[in-house]
Motif scaffolding. Structure first.
Motif, PDB file in Angstrom:
ATOM      1  N   ALA A  84       0.941  -1.251   0.184  1.00 51.21           N
ATOM      2  CA  ALA A  84       0.148   0.061   0.062  1.00 51.21           C
ATOM      3  C   ALA A  84       1.477   0.793   0.128  1.00 51.21           C
ATOM      4  O   ALA A  84       0.174   2.330  -0.392  1.00 51.21           O
ATOM      5  CB  ALA A  84      -0.658  -0.304   1.296  1.00 51.21           C
ATOM      6  N   THR A  88      -0.229   3.770  -2.542  1.00 51.39           N
ATOM      7  CA  THR A  88       0.065   5.507  -2.033  1.00 51.39           C
ATOM      8  C   THR A  88       0.970   6.591  -2.028  1.00 51.39           C
ATOM      9  O   THR A  88       0.690   7.226  -1.850  1.00 51.39           O
ATOM     10  CB  THR A  88      -1.116   5.458  -0.955  1.00 51.39           C
ATOM     11  OG1 THR A  88      -0.421   4.846   0.295  1.00 51.39           O
ATOM     12  CG2 THR A  88      -1.800   4.172  -1.061  1.00 51.39           C
ATOM     13  N   GLN A  97      -3.965   0.988   5.534  1.00 56.14           N
ATOM     14  CA  GLN A  97      -3.863  -0.349   5.217  1.00 56.14           C
ATOM     15  C   GLN A  97      -2.510  -0.874   5.945  1.00 56.14           C
ATOM     16  O   GLN A  97      -1.848  -1.477   6.011  1.00 56.14           O
ATOM     17  CB  GLN A  97      -3.586  -0.354   3.594  1.00 56.14           C
ATOM     18  CG  GLN A  97      -3.163  -2.193   3.732  1.00 56.14           C
ATOM     19  CD  GLN A  97      -4.593  -2.855   3.317  1.00 56.14           C
ATOM     20  OE1 GLN A  97      -5.331  -1.887   2.169  1.00 56.14           O
ATOM     21  NE2 GLN A  97      -4.749  -3.760   3.876  1.00 56.14           N
ATOM     22  N   MET A 107      -7.757   0.477   3.304  1.00 61.00           N
ATOM     23  CA  MET A 107      -7.144   2.240   3.374  1.00 61.00           C
ATOM     24  C   MET A 107      -8.288   3.060   4.075  1.00 61.00           C
ATOM     25  O   MET A 107      -9.802   2.383   3.229  1.00 61.00           O
ATOM     26  CB  MET A 107      -7.000   1.722   1.424  1.00 61.00           C
ATOM     27  CG  MET A 107      -5.413   1.646   1.380  1.00 61.00           C
ATOM     28  SD  MET A 107      -5.477   2.544  -0.339  1.00 61.00           S
ATOM     29  CE  MET A 107      -6.139   1.426  -1.180  1.00 61.00           C
ATOM     30  N   THR A 113      -4.465   6.680  -5.677  1.00 59.52           N
ATOM     31  CA  THR A 113      -3.322   5.695  -5.942  1.00 59.52           C
ATOM     32  C   THR A 113      -2.686   5.273  -7.525  1.00 59.52           C
ATOM     33  O   THR A 113      -3.187   6.291  -8.100  1.00 59.52           O
ATOM     34  CB  THR A 113      -3.739   4.384  -6.025  1.00 59.52           C
ATOM     35  OG1 THR A 113      -5.115   4.054  -6.478  1.00 59.52           O
ATOM     36  CG2 THR A 113      -4.849   4.736  -4.224  1.00 59.52           C
ATOM     37  N   VAL A 133      -4.248  -5.528  -1.301  1.00 59.90           N
ATOM     38  CA  VAL A 133      -4.483  -4.016  -0.053  1.00 59.90           C
ATOM     39  C   VAL A 133      -6.083  -4.050  -0.757  1.00 59.90           C
ATOM     40  O   VAL A 133      -6.427  -4.501  -1.760  1.00 59.90           O
ATOM     41  CB  VAL A 133      -3.228  -2.568  -1.329  1.00 59.90           C
ATOM     42  CG1 VAL A 133      -4.302  -1.391  -0.852  1.00 59.90           C
ATOM     43  CG2 VAL A 133      -2.271  -3.276  -1.161  1.00 59.90           C
TER      44      VAL A 133
END
Length: 503
Positions: A84, A88, A97, A107, A113, A133
């Motif tokens: 993650a 991100t 996450q 998340m 993202t 994720v």
């Protein structure tokens, strides 16, 4: 005369149109493609990092053609939170996450993202291998293949085949993430003839050095871990061969990294170096510097800013990382980063044991936020509670070790509030210096740096009320859903994403 003039005008307009199309296409190809290769559960155990027991010619050659990062780290030594971060550019406590996707951690809402950024920038985006994720819909790759975990490591050649299909399928610049399952447990000696010449435990002089303990059993697991690294390298070789055959290699930046350290005691799931330090190699064909060994502190929070820099997209101001592209120009280039930070909560409810850490170029501080309570990771590893923990060090193996190692396992089992290590003198973190009077200035400096980072990044566990509420939520989940039964419950939902982000 009028007719001739009209024809000239028409031809001129047509010529401008054609030239404009060519110019536009030429401009488009100037933006490099990005091939991101991620392997599971391995530290920098490659030939190019000085590990002689493995045979990794493809990754070694990648390092010779580009830049090898000696001090690269992840901010959480478990799969979903680590990935993650890549998607991100945010620390796990910033993106939500904070545990495994298979255990329903997810998340926060409205976190932008990687594929969203690059899709908007005109890139074709794809992923091969597992995503892992939550929620997956917020990570909208345009192409995906082999979505399962493939812990059996079957048909590894298909990763390269699927990559070839994607790479050849678009005229736009591309971003492709290829996720390989080696060296995730279970460890296999050989799968479908890979590696070609596997080793056995008897071929080794000892187990992985950070384990500290040694036995015939641990050497066998270590041998198969090394076999996994050899098999990974063969897979990467197949992938790079397909990239070369596509004709796009000269305009493709290749980035290889591990998602966190190996799953042995004091490795994965910990904040020791064996859990957080990863291999990171970048090859940019446009950079003349080759075989560079970069010693600056870098973190996977730097990857998204790097991808956006490659794509010529401005990085949002809220991202805590920085582009790695300047560091590719030579070992003399500095990023002026003094500290690297990491978090960690335990990945599942039963493994909950929150910790935070900071390191500089020499020292490492670990804050154990539930000090006074036994670390559940010790028992999970020591008893081999499931197949993922089979290589954990057993009590008898610890007791047959040196006094220094025995004490290190005691610290890991029942951690004090702070652990402090001199990584120059004690690279495997066996000797906790937190109580040493001679190191109190170092201890206080790192405590201050860690608290400042927690404050600046809005760490919810820095807030006593949120910390208490999350502890209560964990206890409630373990009471009402014993043995992780919530992971199979379609109606289960963690509440922390709602109160972690409120003032």
């Amino acid at each position: 005369m009028k007719t001739i003039t009209s024809k000239i005008v028409v031809l001129s307009v047509f010529s401008l149109f054609v030239f404009g199309c060519k110019s536009s296409k030429k401009t488009e190809t100037k933006r490099p493609n990005i091939l991101l290769i991620v392997s599971e559960d391995n530290g920098p155990d490659l030939g190019c990092y000085g590990v002689k027991e493995v045979s990794t010619p493809n990754l070694d050659n990648l390092a010779q053609e580009g830049v090898l990062f000696e001090r690269a780290f992840v901010p959480y030594s478990v799969c979903s939170p680590s990935r993650a971060v890549i998607f991100t550019g945010l620390y796990p406590h910033q993106n939500g996450q904070i545990g495994l996707a298979t255990h329903k951690f997810r998340m926060y809402d409205n976190v932008k993202t990687l594929p969203k950024y690059l899709n908007e920038a005109g890139y074709s985006t794809g992923i091969i291998g597992k995503l892992h994720v939550n929620p997956e819909k917020e990570i909208p790759f345009e192409f995906s293949a082999i979505p399962g975990s493939n812990f059996g490591k079957k048909d590894l050649k298909k990763y390269a085949e699927e990559a070839s299909n994607f790479i050849k399928g678009s005229d736009k610049p591309f971003f492709l993430m290829v996720n390989y399952p080696d060296a995730h447990f279970p460890l296999q000696k050989q799968v479908e003839g890979m590696p070609k010449n596997p080793m056995d435990g008897v071929d080794l002089k000892g187990s992985l050095p950070f384990i500290g303990a040694d036995s015939e059993r641990l050497r066998e697991y270590t041998a198969n871990y090394y076999n996994s690294m050899d098999r990974l390298d063969e897979s990467v070789g197949m992938l790079l061969k397909e990239l070369q055959a596509s004709g796009k290699a000269d305009n493709t930046i290749i980035i290889y990294l591990g998602d966190h350290g190996a799953q042995f005691s004091r490795g994965k799931c910990s904040n020791y170096e064996a859990g957080l330090r990863i291999p990171l190699i970048i090859k940019d064909p446009s950079i003349k510097a080759k075989s560079v060994r970069q010693n600056e502190l870098v973190n996977t929070i730097d990857l998204l800013p790097t991808f956006l820099d490659i794509a010529k997209v401005n990085s949002p101001k809220n991202l805590p990382g920085m582009s790695l592209l300047p560091l590719l120009k030579g070992a003399h280039v500095k990023n002026n980063r003094e500290y690297i930070f990491a978090g960690g909560n335990g990945s599942t409810s039963l493994l909950y044991y929150p910790r935070r850490s900071v390191r500089d170029y020499r020292y490492k501080l670990i804050l154990n936020m539930l000090h006074g309570k036994e670390n559940p990771h010790y028992t999970f590893y020591e008893t081999h509670i499931n197949g993922h923990f089979d290589a954990g060090t057993e009590e008898s193996e610890v007791n047959n070790s040196s006094p220094e190692v025995i004490n290190a396992y005691k610290v890991w089992k029942n951690p004090p509030k702070y652990e402090l290590y001199d990584l120059q003198e004690d690279p495997y973190e066996f000797n906790n210096l937190a109580g040493d009077i001679a190191h109190q200035d170092v201890l206080n400096r790192l405590i201050s740096a860690l608290e400042t980072w927690q404050f600046k990044t809005d760490d919810p566990l820095l807030n006593p009320m949120k910390f208490a509420r999350f502890n209560k939520e964990i206890d409630s989940v373990n009471t009402h859903f014993p043995n992780h039964s919530y992971s199979k419950n379609n109606n289960f939902k963690w509440l922390y994403p709602e109160y972690f982000i409120t003032n």
